[in-house]
Each structure stands twice: as C-alpha cells, then as structure tokens.
Scaffold this motif. Sequence first.
Motif, mmCIF file in Angstrom:
data_model
loop_
_atom_site.group_PDB
_atom_site.id
_atom_site.type_symbol
_atom_site.label_atom_id
_atom_site.label_comp_id
_atom_site.label_asym_id
_atom_site.label_seq_id
_atom_site.Cartn_x
_atom_site.Cartn_y
_atom_site.Cartn_z
ATOM 1 N N ASN B 333 0.524 -1.354 0.137
ATOM 2 C CA ASN B 333 0.183 0.084 0.628
ATOM 3 C C ASN B 333 0.348 1.519 0.316
ATOM 4 N N GLY B 334 2.099 1.053 -0.111
ATOM 5 C CA GLY B 334 2.529 2.602 -0.120
ATOM 6 C C GLY B 334 3.231 2.749 -1.865
ATOM 7 N N LYS B 335 3.733 4.244 -1.604
ATOM 8 C CA LYS B 335 4.116 5.287 -2.981
ATOM 9 C C LYS B 335 4.384 4.313 -4.030
ATOM 10 N N ILE B 336 5.170 2.815 -3.778
ATOM 11 C CA ILE B 336 5.459 1.722 -5.390
ATOM 12 C C ILE B 336 5.732 0.471 -4.669
ATOM 13 N N PRO B 337 4.659 -0.117 -4.590
ATOM 14 C CA PRO B 337 4.596 -1.349 -4.220
ATOM 15 C C PRO B 337 5.339 -2.858 -5.223
ATOM 16 N N PHE B 338 6.374 -3.558 -4.185
ATOM 17 C CA PHE B 338 7.460 -3.535 -4.750
ATOM 18 C C PHE B 338 7.133 -5.121 -4.249
ATOM 19 N N ASN B 339 7.464 -5.750 -5.213
ATOM 20 C CA ASN B 339 7.219 -7.966 -5.141
ATOM 21 C C ASN B 339 6.454 -7.841 -4.819
ATOM 22 N N THR B 340 4.800 -8.074 -5.221
ATOM 23 C CA THR B 340 3.925 -8.029 -4.799
ATOM 24 C C THR B 340 2.891 -9.364 -4.547
ATOM 25 N N THR B 341 4.042 -10.150 -5.410
ATOM 26 C CA THR B 341 3.754 -11.713 -4.913
ATOM 27 C C THR B 341 4.686 -12.256 -3.882
ATOM 28 N N GLY B 342 5.731 -11.126 -2.770
ATOM 29 C CA GLY B 342 6.442 -12.076 -2.592
ATOM 30 C C GLY B 342 7.612 -12.035 -3.044
ATOM 31 N N GLY B 343 8.122 -11.304 -4.546
ATOM 32 C CA GLY B 343 9.587 -11.694 -4.713
ATOM 33 C C GLY B 343 10.367 -12.905 -4.361
#
Lengths: 444, 404
Positions: B333-343
Amino acid sequence: MNYIEKLENVTVLGAAGKMGSGILLLTALEMLNQKLKPENKDKQFVLYAMDVSNAGLAGLLEYIKEQGIKYAEKNIVGLRKAYASRKDLVDNEEIIRQFASDLTALVRTGTRIEPAFESRIIFEAVSEQPDLKLDLLLTINRNSRQQPWFFSNTSAIPIAWLDERAGLMGRIMGVHFYNPPAVQKLLEVVKTETTNPELSYFVTEYLKNLGKIFVPSYDVAGFIGNGYFMRDIMFAETLVNQLQKDFTFSQSLYMVNKISQDFLIRPMGIFQLVDYVGIDVVQFIMSVMNSYSENEKIHSPLIDKFMELNIRGGQNPDGSQKDGFFQYKNGKMISLYDTGKRRYLQPEEYAGIGDTHLGPLPHSWQPWKKLVREKDKEGVLNVYFNELKSSPHPGATMAVEYLKKFREIGTGLVKNKVAFKFEDVNSVLTKGFHHVYGPVNSYF
Amino acid sequence: MAAGYNTISMGSGRSEFHPRKPRPDLEDYMKEAGQKVLEQIGGAEHVDECMVANFIASRYNKQANLAAFFPYIDQGLAYKPCIRVEGACATGGLGLVTGIRSVLAETADVVLVVGVEVQNSVKAVYGADILAAAGYYKERKQGHAHFFPGKFSDRAGAYFSKYGREKTRQAMAMWYRNAIENARLCPTAQEFENKTGELEELAFTEPNPKMFVDHLNVYDCSKVSDGASAIAILSEEGLKRCGIQKKDVVEITGMGQAEYDLTQPPKDPVSLDTTRVAVKKALDMAGITIDDLATVECHDCFTIAAILAVEAMGFAETGKGPDFILQGNTSRNGKIPFNTTGGLIGWGHPTGATGVHQAVTIWEQLTKRAGGAQIKIPRNKPYGLSVNMGGDDKTLVSLVYKKT
C-alpha cells in the motif's frame, strides 16, 4: 602427557555396538578435528575399533563414512577453512568427501585385542557384564606398556569396583553416554575417590570439543540416569498391578503408559521407553544395580515375565524399533502385548476402556512435541499442573500420584548420594531423557 | 507480452514438499507452464519460436539440451526453432529479451518463453557449489561455503559499516515481513502457507557465522525453489493471430541489459552499479522516470540486495534505502509497491524461472489478474518495472511494461 598425545592412539571396545559405534564416531571426529589444526598436521592418530562381531565391524566403516559426510555437510563453513591449504579441494562436495575419507582412514577394525595394548586411551562400551568388562580391562592393563586411561560407558557398574578388581590404580573413570551417543548431548561422568585428576581434565576437554554437556555422579550403581529410570519403571509396575484389580493387564499397562506420556507430558510413555532401551537391557541393569543395593530391591517381575516370553524390545540394526510391550510400525505403537492372551491386541481391545476410565486431559494440556518449543514452558506448566491437581478424573489423580513419586525418586537420588545436587538430577531428566521439567520443581 | 503462467514455487515451506518423496521434474514443470500459455494463445500452431531459460540443469538434474523439451510440451512445437539461454539468476530475463529481439527482428511474431529450474535435487550445501558457477570459478576456493550468501553478506557488512547496522537491519526485517505478507496472498508462492506470527522478530535472528555467514541470517535469503514460469511475447501480428485483445497484454516499452566483468569484484560493495545502468537504459528507452511506475519486481535474492536495488533504481539516495523501506514506501500500500507476490524471498527463486516470473507478475498486476495479490494501478502510472540480476551484479536485465 598432553591431551593430543593421549588422543593419538585410542581403542574403543565393543565398537560395533550401538553405544560403541557412537563413541567411535565421536572420537574419530575429535581426532580428525585436532589433526586438521596446523599444529597437529604431522601427528599420527589411530583409532582401533575392537569388537567380537565381524558382521558388526563390517558395516562400521560405512557407518563412519556416512556420519562423516553428514557432519561435514553441517560443518562445511569451518571445514572450508580447515582444508584451505588443499588447493585441489574447491567445491563443498570435494571437501565433504575428503573429510569423510580422512575420518574413515583413522579407524582400524579388528576382533583381536592386541592392538589395544598400544593405546593410551581405552573407551569401554561392551555389554553390561561385570566379568566381561573386568576381563578386558585386566588383559589390556596387564599387557600394555602405555599405562592406559580407561573410560567405561557402564550405566550400572560402580567404577571403583572395576578399578580395584582390575588393578588400575585410579586410571579409570565412568563416562556414560546416552543413546545414541552421536546425538544425545548429555553424559554422566563418574570419578572415584582414587581417580587420577588428569583423566578428568582429559574428559572435560574431550567432551567440550564435542559440544557435549555432562553432569557428575557419585559412583553408585546405576548412577543418576538409571537410578531414576529403574525406579520409575518399578513404580509404573505398581500402578499396573493396582489397576489390574479392576482391569485387564493390557488395559492397565496401556493406562499407565498413557499417564506417563500424556498426563505427565513426556516424550514417551514409560513402557515405550523400556521398549526403546530394551527389556533385556533393563533387566540386566536392574540385576547389576540390585547386586550393589543394600536397602532397596531393584527388581521388576513384569520385566522378568516379558523376558521369559522372549519379548525383548530394543532396536534393529537399521534403527527401527523391535517389538516389546508394544508392537511398532514405522516407529508408532500399533498394538500391545497381553501376557494372558499371549498375543498383541489391537487398540480397540484396550484403549477405549482405558481412555474412558482415565478421563480427559486437563484443558490446558499440550503435547510434549509442542511444549518443548514453547518459550514460556514454566507458565504453561503452572497452569497445567494446577488444573491437573484439581481434576476429579482418575487419570489426573494417578498422574499426581506419579508426579509425587517422580519427585521422591529425584530427591532420593541426592539424599542417598547418587547425585551431588538437585540441579544435576533435573539436568539428566531434561537433557538426557528430554523431559520438559525435572523431578525437583515448584509445580507439585 | 500476454498469457503468463506460474507453477507453484516448490520447496521447503510448501505442504506438498517432502525432500524424500518424488516431485515434478524439469520436463513436468516446463509442460505445465508451457501448456497453460498455449491454452491462452490458441495452441502450439501459433508459436513461431521458443525460448527456455534455465541456469544450470546440467548440474542440478544432469540434463542439458532443454530446448528439445518443447515438443514434449506439445507435439505442435516439433521442428520449430527453440533456444536455451543462460545468464545465472538473470537467465529468465535473458530468455525474455532474446524473445523480444526475435519479435523486433521480425523473425517471429509469437515467441513462447519458459523459465525453469529444479534445485531441490541436491542438498543446499551442494546446491551452493552449483550456484557458485554464477560467480568467477577461480574465486570459489577463497569463497564462502555458501558462496552467494557470502558475497552479499560482505556487501551487508560493508553497508553496516558505512551507513549503520541498526536501521539497515530494521529495513531488512521489514523487507522480509513485506515479502512473506505478499506471498500469503499468492497461492503459487513458496511462502503462501507461512503462518508465522512474529515475522520481524524472526528476521532479527542474529547471524551465526559459525554455521552460515557473518552478516545475514537465513531469513535474509531467498529459498531453494523448483518451478517454472512462462509467457508469450507477441508482435501486433502475433496478437491478431492468437486472438488476444489489447486489454489482456502489456506492452514492452523499455529494455535495459548490462554486463560487468565476472573476474572483477564490485567497484563499490555498497552499490549495485550494473543494476543502475540496466534500469537507466530501460527507463530511458521507455521515456519515463521512476515516478511513472505503479509497481516494481526487483531481484531480492537477499534483503540487502533489495536495499541496494532500491538505491540503484533511484528511489533513494545512496545510504537512504533503509529509510525509504522503513517509511513503508515499498509495501503493497506504499508509494511504489515492490514484489507484490513476495519476490524471490517470498514467492521463491527457481533461478532460471525468476526473470519470467517477474514478467508474469507485472503482466498480472497491470491486466488485473493478480487475484488476492492485486494492487491498485493508478491511471497516471500505467507502468511496471522488472530487474533481474545474475551473479553479484554481473548480468542485468531490466524491462519496462506498460498497461495498454
């Protein structure tokens, strides 16, 4: 003579046995770890594995190799440093194989005793027959020019008795490993009044290097571990006998086993533990302990009865459980032997009635497997034991009775000068028997 | 790109996984992923070329010539040109760019790319030997038993010394928590079933240099994984041939590749210079900045690698990556979601498949196929970015994806 010089030539007697092979492995690991240190690279370490069983010795080197590989896999970070000078060993796999090869190369197997005459250290792990042990110690001591130090794995025979009869002049100490030695962290060590202090220094260094912990015990037959265990078996038998007034043998034995495992939150029920150790081994330990016991009879008619039926428990060479009080499949109890019907009964013939009589476990009960991982064991156990004490069900009542006896046995070991202090008894029970609490505690 | 598919990332943590029980092998994973893509594009007859991205099956599985598994996926792929590519952990990314180049060169309109790796065939201690091939072999003897954890542990140690340990470790722990929480939303993730309550507490486990490395614990590391990911790369003509609508595809608008000398140590241990170059190339080609991105899939093989990647991409100044993460900017939910399925840490890291998995994840997010892991894609930010790294910042592939 320093630690390394002593370690350079060692014999393990009974090396093909369950305990002997473990002691052999540990000693080989310690030897190799020492040899891999730069200052010891020119030392020649030799480890004689002596046993009367050629068949047992045949599989021993393979066992050492397999265990060496497992050890090296776990300790690869340190081993890469130890083998840093070997430019030909680059990959982990190459180092692991070399380690296992170097480990195996330390071991010489044989059925003749003569090589032991050259050894400076003798680990004795033959079966618990006083005369056999004595004979071996006498023979080696008589023929050796090394004035060897003897370390006996006996779990029952007083060390002073061996010392005196074999004329070792204090060159012996009890070093009682728990089964299996390679896995169990705890040992009991036994010094006599005449034990040469140098042996104690050696053992301390040896066990520290192996990552073991030890508790001292007085030189009393059975020491702390079996001093507790044999009496626990005897008490369990009295409960079985009491229950047999209203229930069948199998129902009674099932209930006592269940109380000692589930209600007391132990890793195994008392009769399952006897099966694991071996009914024959227990009988032997009791008979040895009994022969040194003046005021207390250490004996179990129930154990005798199963021995008469030739049901001995213990483990197969592959580590699987042999049948004893219980029959096992894939390590799980599947049926229970009934001495009246002379056959193993299916659970429906004893468990239902037994469970109904015992009643439910207290609400806060947790299985042992879960409780050992619990951070606040003390908090959980306080709640549990309070519930147990206030439960009206027969299972809980008998469990409380069992716990009181547990405490009595534990405190008795200190009172009767088997253990030096309560903490040592608790250590043996928690670290050797893997209980989640010792007998001397504030719960009951 | 369209028609993506990920198999389960198999390994410890999955209830299906048991080290001593039979498990799917390379060809099984390739078949599952390949067939699912073929189903979405109307069949094998629409495919012009195939790429299989695999790092090192010749050692993990004693199997080479993987391109010849394509006809096993579907007989309709027999006699079509198939290629296997390799670039360590950036293998998947290389598979994608090789396919993209084929389409751009107009030698193909539809390319099937399958990334695959099966690593649980050996114990991790031996897997470390195999994975070390992603580094310079002549460094192996001096390297750590756990070669790449050792490399990134050294980077973490250097980072701690330069910018402080406490905050950096906090950021590493938060990265781990985000990874697991995101993985719990994706049924194919290796950590999907992870129910641990105190994730950050776990992540703060002190490193044990005697058994592992100096500055990382096991929670700082991606796990050993088996699995495959597949996707189709299509030209406009290819889309028509397969009957795929624009709303179901992502457009590749930027592509950045970069290599650095395998024989050389990093110029600066606290900087991922090659990553910086590759990302810049991709963004420049797409004509966008990081402010246009809705999501990023970065190569978090280690938590410290994630911090360094955040800085290399330009989201934070050097030394400020931990602050950026701790402020919650990279969470879903942040400014730039990283690795949205866990990376790599949460979803898994079947090495050859990872780059393709990143592409599939961004395709799912931008086309609203991410199910429970779906994030909001702002209208004014229709872009996603993937960064796939091979070795210790040696082989880099970065792609910019645009929602159509």
